[in-house]
Design a protein around this motif. Structure first.
Motif, PDB file in Angstrom:
ATOM      1  N   GLU A   7      10.041   7.814   9.023  1.00  0.00           N
ATOM      2  CA  GLU A   7       9.868   7.994   7.580  1.00  0.00           C
ATOM      3  C   GLU A   7       9.433   6.671   6.937  1.00  0.00           C
ATOM      4  OE1 GLU A   7      12.515   9.346   3.686  1.00  0.00           O
ATOM      5  OE2 GLU A   7      13.305   9.689   5.701  1.00  0.00           O
ATOM      6  N   LEU A   8      10.087   5.575   7.308  1.00  0.00           N
ATOM      7  CA  LEU A   8       9.721   4.270   6.752  1.00  0.00           C
ATOM      8  C   LEU A   8       8.389   3.788   7.314  1.00  0.00           C
ATOM      9  CD1 LEU A   8      10.306   1.828   5.008  1.00  0.00           C
ATOM     10  CD2 LEU A   8      11.710   0.905   6.868  1.00  0.00           C
ATOM     11  N   TRP A   9       8.124   4.051   8.602  1.00  0.00           N
ATOM     12  CA  TRP A   9       6.831   3.676   9.192  1.00  0.00           C
ATOM     13  C   TRP A   9       5.687   4.187   8.347  1.00  0.00           C
ATOM     14  CZ3 TRP A   9       3.665   7.708  11.284  1.00  0.00           C
ATOM     15  CH2 TRP A   9       2.442   7.263  11.795  1.00  0.00           C
ATOM     16  N   LYS A  10       5.762   5.447   7.945  1.00  0.00           N
ATOM     17  CA  LYS A  10       4.683   6.041   7.150  1.00  0.00           C
ATOM     18  C   LYS A  10       4.546   5.306   5.813  1.00  0.00           C
ATOM     19  CE  LYS A  10       2.575   9.124   4.353  1.00  0.00           C
ATOM     20  NZ  LYS A  10       2.493   9.053   2.873  1.00  0.00           N
ATOM     21  N   GLY A  11       5.678   5.030   5.164  1.00  0.00           N
ATOM     22  CA  GLY A  11       5.632   4.355   3.879  1.00  0.00           C
ATOM     23  C   GLY A  11       5.076   2.949   3.960  1.00  0.00           C
ATOM     24  N   LEU A  12       5.345   2.254   5.059  1.00  0.00           N
ATOM     25  CA  LEU A  12       4.926   0.855   5.155  1.00  0.00           C
ATOM     26  C   LEU A  12       3.405   0.694   5.159  1.00  0.00           C
ATOM     27  CD1 LEU A  12       7.577  -0.605   7.619  1.00  0.00           C
ATOM     28  CD2 LEU A  12       7.247  -1.210   5.216  1.00  0.00           C
ATOM     29  N   TYR A  13       2.681   1.657   5.743  1.00  0.00           N
ATOM     30  CA  TYR A  13       1.222   1.515   5.653  1.00  0.00           C
ATOM     31  C   TYR A  13       0.648   2.222   4.432  1.00  0.00           C
ATOM     32  CZ  TYR A  13       0.533   6.158   7.864  1.00  0.00           C
ATOM     33  OH  TYR A  13       0.551   7.503   8.152  1.00  0.00           O
ATOM     34  N   SER A  14       1.122   3.440   4.124  1.00  0.00           N
ATOM     35  CA  SER A  14       0.499   4.163   3.012  1.00  0.00           C
ATOM     36  C   SER A  14       0.913   3.579   1.661  1.00  0.00           C
ATOM     37  CB  SER A  14       0.819   5.656   3.076  1.00  0.00           C
ATOM     38  OG  SER A  14       2.195   5.899   2.940  1.00  0.00           O
ATOM     39  N   GLY A  15       2.092   2.978   1.580  1.00  0.00           N
ATOM     40  CA  GLY A  15       2.500   2.322   0.339  1.00  0.00           C
ATOM     41  C   GLY A  15       1.583   1.163  -0.014  1.00  0.00           C
ATOM     42  N   HIS A  16       1.022   0.503   1.013  1.00  0.00           N
ATOM     43  CA  HIS A  16       0.050  -0.561   0.756  1.00  0.00           C
ATOM     44  C   HIS A  16      -1.340   0.014   0.494  1.00  0.00           C
ATOM     45  CE1 HIS A  16       3.251  -3.104   2.465  1.00  0.00           C
ATOM     46  NE2 HIS A  16       2.696  -4.039   1.738  1.00  0.00           N
ATOM     47  N   ASN A  17      -1.755   0.958   1.303  1.00  0.00           N
ATOM     48  CA  ASN A  17      -3.103   1.508   1.128  1.00  0.00           C
ATOM     49  C   ASN A  17      -3.277   2.175  -0.231  1.00  0.00           C
ATOM     50  OD1 ASN A  17      -3.852   0.668   3.663  1.00  0.00           O
ATOM     51  ND2 ASN A  17      -3.538   2.655   4.641  1.00  0.00           N
ATOM     52  N   ASP A  18      -2.232   2.823  -0.715  1.00  0.00           N
ATOM     53  CA  ASP A  18      -2.310   3.538  -1.996  1.00  0.00           C
ATOM     54  C   ASP A  18      -1.890   2.666  -3.172  1.00  0.00           C
ATOM     55  OD1 ASP A  18      -2.978   5.721  -0.446  1.00  0.00           O
ATOM     56  OD2 ASP A  18      -0.966   6.581  -0.466  1.00  0.00           O
ATOM     57  N   HIS A  19      -1.605   1.387  -2.908  1.00  0.00           N
ATOM     58  CA  HIS A  19      -1.051   0.504  -3.942  1.00  0.00           C
ATOM     59  C   HIS A  19       0.126   1.187  -4.637  1.00  0.00           C
ATOM     60  CE1 HIS A  19      -4.315  -2.374  -3.482  1.00  0.00           C
ATOM     61  NE2 HIS A  19      -5.162  -1.372  -3.498  1.00  0.00           N
ATOM     62  N   ASN A  20       1.030   1.662  -3.812  1.00  0.00           N
ATOM     63  CA  ASN A  20       2.140   2.458  -4.344  1.00  0.00           C
ATOM     64  C   ASN A  20       3.454   2.021  -3.693  1.00  0.00           C
ATOM     65  OD1 ASN A  20       3.812   4.358  -5.467  1.00  0.00           O
ATOM     66  ND2 ASN A  20       3.122   6.038  -4.146  1.00  0.00           N
ATOM     67  N   TYR A  21       4.022   0.933  -4.212  1.00  0.00           N
ATOM     68  CA  TYR A  21       5.287   0.467  -3.675  1.00  0.00           C
ATOM     69  C   TYR A  21       6.444   1.424  -4.004  1.00  0.00           C
ATOM     70  CZ  TYR A  21       3.860  -4.070  -1.796  1.00  0.00           C
ATOM     71  OH  TYR A  21       3.305  -5.068  -1.030  1.00  0.00           O
ATOM     72  N   PHE A  22       6.217   2.366  -4.912  1.00  0.00           N
ATOM     73  CA  PHE A  22       7.257   3.346  -5.182  1.00  0.00           C
ATOM     74  C   PHE A  22       7.589   4.157  -3.925  1.00  0.00           C
ATOM     75  CE2 PHE A  22       6.020   2.420  -9.515  1.00  0.00           C
ATOM     76  CZ  PHE A  22       7.209   2.525 -10.214  1.00  0.00           C
TER      77      PHE A  22
END
Length: 452
Positions: free
Chosen positions: A239-254
Motif C-alpha cells: 500500500e505504501l509502495w504505491k503511494g511513494l511513487y504515485s504521490g510524487h508523480n501526481d504531486h499529491n503528498y496527500f
C-alpha cells in the motif's frame, strides 16, 4: 531492547539474476557463483545494511520459485557449503540472513509431484496437492488435474491442510536453521497460505531460534490478519509502495500522508505497533527510477523510505539507480546481472549511494526513526513534513515534490533549542518553535531536534 529485525535495514538480492545464472539448467554439475557474493557482503556493510533477504536459493527448474529440492542450493548458484559460507560471512559482519520460503507450491520436478505422475491413484502423495483429480487434465497432459498458482501449471499448489505436507515443510525449515543458521524466512505468496500452517511455523521457528523472523509477501488485504503475535512478524507494505511513487508523480503528498495516517497514526492507526516491510522496488515490480516521472524525486523517495514507520529495504542495484522494467509477464529486466566493481565505477545515479549510506547511518544513530511515534506536521499537495518522536526527542523529515523551491515553516513536535539538517550538518533557523527552511526543488531534509 528490541529484536534485531525491529531495527533492521534490509538489502534484497535475487541471486539467480545478480549472479548471471542461466534461466534453466544448461550447465553440467555445480557452478559456484555464490562465492562472488563475498565482495557484496563488504558493500552491504559499508552501505549500512544490517540484514539481507536473499532468494530464491533452492534447487528449481527455472526462476527459482518452481522448487525441485528444498534441501539443496540451486546448482546454478553453488552448493550447500557455498551458502553456509555466505551466512557465516554475513554474521561475522553483523548482517542477518533471511531466505525465501516457497511453501504455496512446488515445481513439477519435485519428488512428490513426480510420484503422482508415476503412481497416480496409488501415490502416497496424491493429497499433497490441491484438487488432484484423475478425471481431469492440464495442458501438460499428465492425465490428471491439479490446482496451480494463478493457473501457471508449472507451479502446483501444495495442500497445506494435509498433515504430511505440513510436517515435511516444517522439517525443511528446521533443516535450514540447523544447516545454514539462517535468521528468518520471507514467505512467498503468504496471502495464499493457510493461517494454521503459518501459526505452526511461528511456533516451530520460535523454538529453534527465539529471535527468528517471519515476513510474508502480501499484496492486498488487512495486514493485521498476518502480522500479530501468533502468525507473522511483518508483511510487505505494498500500500505504501504505491503511494511513494504515485504521490510524487501526481504531486499529491496527500496520498502518502493518508496512507501513513491510516496505518500508523498514534491515534487510530490500524497497524500501529506493527513493523511492516517497506520498499520502493523489488524483483516483481518496475525499478523506482522507471516508475518516477522525474529522477529528481529519487532523493525524497529514499528519504521517506528510511524515515517513515517500517523496516526499510533496498533492492540490489537500487543504491545506484539501476533501471529495469517488467516486459509483459517477463521479469528478466527487473533481475539483472550486476558486477559490483562496474556499478561502483559508473553508477547510473552517482549521488544516490552516498545518500543511502547517510540515511542508514542516521537511522542507526537515531532510535526515534525505529521506535518513534509518527506525527504529521505539515501537508500540502507538494510539501510534507512529519516527526518521529521518542522519549522527548524528535527527528523531523521534510520533502518537496515541486519543481520550484519552497519555504517551510514546520512546528517542532518537541520544545527545541536547536535543529540541524542531519545529512549536511547545516543548522536550521528556529522561530516561535518552528523550523524555518528554504527547500530546493525536489529537495528533502531530515532535522534532528535538540530540546531547550
Amino acid at each position: 531492547m528490541g529484536k534485531w529485525y525491529d531495527e533492521a535495514i534490509f538489502y534484497h538480492i535475487y541471486p539467480l539474476g545478480l549472479l548471471g545464472a542461466p534461466k534453466t539448467h544448461t550447465e553440467e554439475g555445480v557452478t559456484h557463483r555464490l562465492r562472488e557474493l563475498d565482495g557484496w557482503v563488504d558493500h552491504m556493510k559499508e552501505c549500512g545494511f544490517t540484514a539481507v533477504y536473499i532468494g530464491p536459493l533452492f534447487e528449481s527448474t527455472s526462476h527459482g520459485y518452481d522448487t525441485k529440492d528444498y534441501k539443496q542450493i540451486d546448482s546454478r548458484l553453488g552448493d550447500n557449503e557455498d551458502f553456509r559460507h555466505f551466512v557465516k560471512l554475513c554474521h561475522e559482519n553483523g548482517i542477518r540472513v533471511v531466505v525465501d520460503g516457497v511453501f504455496n507450491h512446488t515445481g513439477r520436478e519435485f519428488f512428490a509431484f513426480q510420484d503422482i505422475q508415476k503412481n497416480r491413484e496409488q501415490s502416497p502423495y496424491r493429497y499433497w496437492y490441491q484438487d488432484v483429480s484423475f478425471e481431469g487434465n492440464t495442458h501438460y497432459n499428465d492425465g490428471f488435474y491439479y490446482k496451480a498458482w494463478h493457473n501457471c501449471f508449472e507451479l502446483a499448489n501444495l495442500n497445506l491442510w494435509d498433515r504430511g505436507v505440513k510436517d515435511y515443510l516444517l522439517d525443511v525449515v528446521r533443516f535450514w536453521i540447523d544447516e545454514f543458521d539462517i535468521d528468518g524466512i520471507r514467505l512467498d505468496c503468504a496471502d495464499c497460505l493457510q493461517f494454521d500452517f503459518m501459526k505452526e511455523l511461528r511456533w516451530v521457528t520460535g523454538q529453534k531460534k527465539e529471535d527468528f523472523w517471519l515476513m510474508g509477501e502480501v499484496i492486498h488485504g488487512d495486514y493485521a490478519r498476518w502480522v500479530n503475535d501468533e502468525t507473522l512478524h511483518s508483511v510487505t507494505n505494498y500500500e505504501l509502495w504505491k503511494g511513494l511513487y504515485s504521490g510524487h508523480n501526481d504531486h499529491n503528498y496527500f496520498e502518502i500522508a493518508h496512507t501513513i495516517r491510516r496505518q500508523f497514526d498514534a491515534n487510530g492507526g490500524i497497524y500501529r505497533g506493527c513493523r511492516l516491510y517497506t520498499f520502493v522496488e523489488n524483483h516483481d515490480v518496475d525499478r523506482i527510477v522507471n516508475k518516477l516521472n522525474e529522477k529528481g524525486f529519487l532523493q525524497s523517495v529514499y528519504t521517506l523510505l528510511y524515515t517513515l514507520p517500517g523496516i526499510p529495504s533496498v533492492y540490489y542495484g537500487g543504491e545506484w539507480g539501476v533501471e529495469g522494467r517488467k516486459e509483459g509477464a517477463c521479469d528478466d529486466g527487473l533481475r539483472p546481472r550486476l558486477i559490483l566493481e562496474e556499478q561502483e565505477a559508473e553508477p547510473p545515479v552517482p549521488e544516490l549511494e552516498g545518500l543511502i549510506r547517510k540515511l542508514g547511518a542516521l537511522r542507526r544513530q537515531e532510535p526515534a526513526l525505529t521506535d518513534g511515534t509518527y506525527r504529521e506536521l505539515l501537508l500540502t499537495n507538494r510539501q510534507y513534513a512529519f516527526g518521529r518522536i521518542l522519549d522527548g526527542t524528535a527527528v523531523v523529515t521534510a520533502v518537496n515534490n515541486d519543481s520550484s523551491p519552497a519555504h517551510f515553516e514546520i512546528q517542532c513536535p518537541v520544545g527545541a533549542s536547536e535543529a540541524a539538517e542531519a545529512l549536511t550538518g547545516e543548522k536550521a533557523a528556529l522561530r516561535d518553535g518552528k523550523i524555518m527552511w528554504e527547500m530546493p526543488a525536489y529537495g528533502s531534509a531530515v532535522f534532528t531536534v535538540k530540546q531547550g
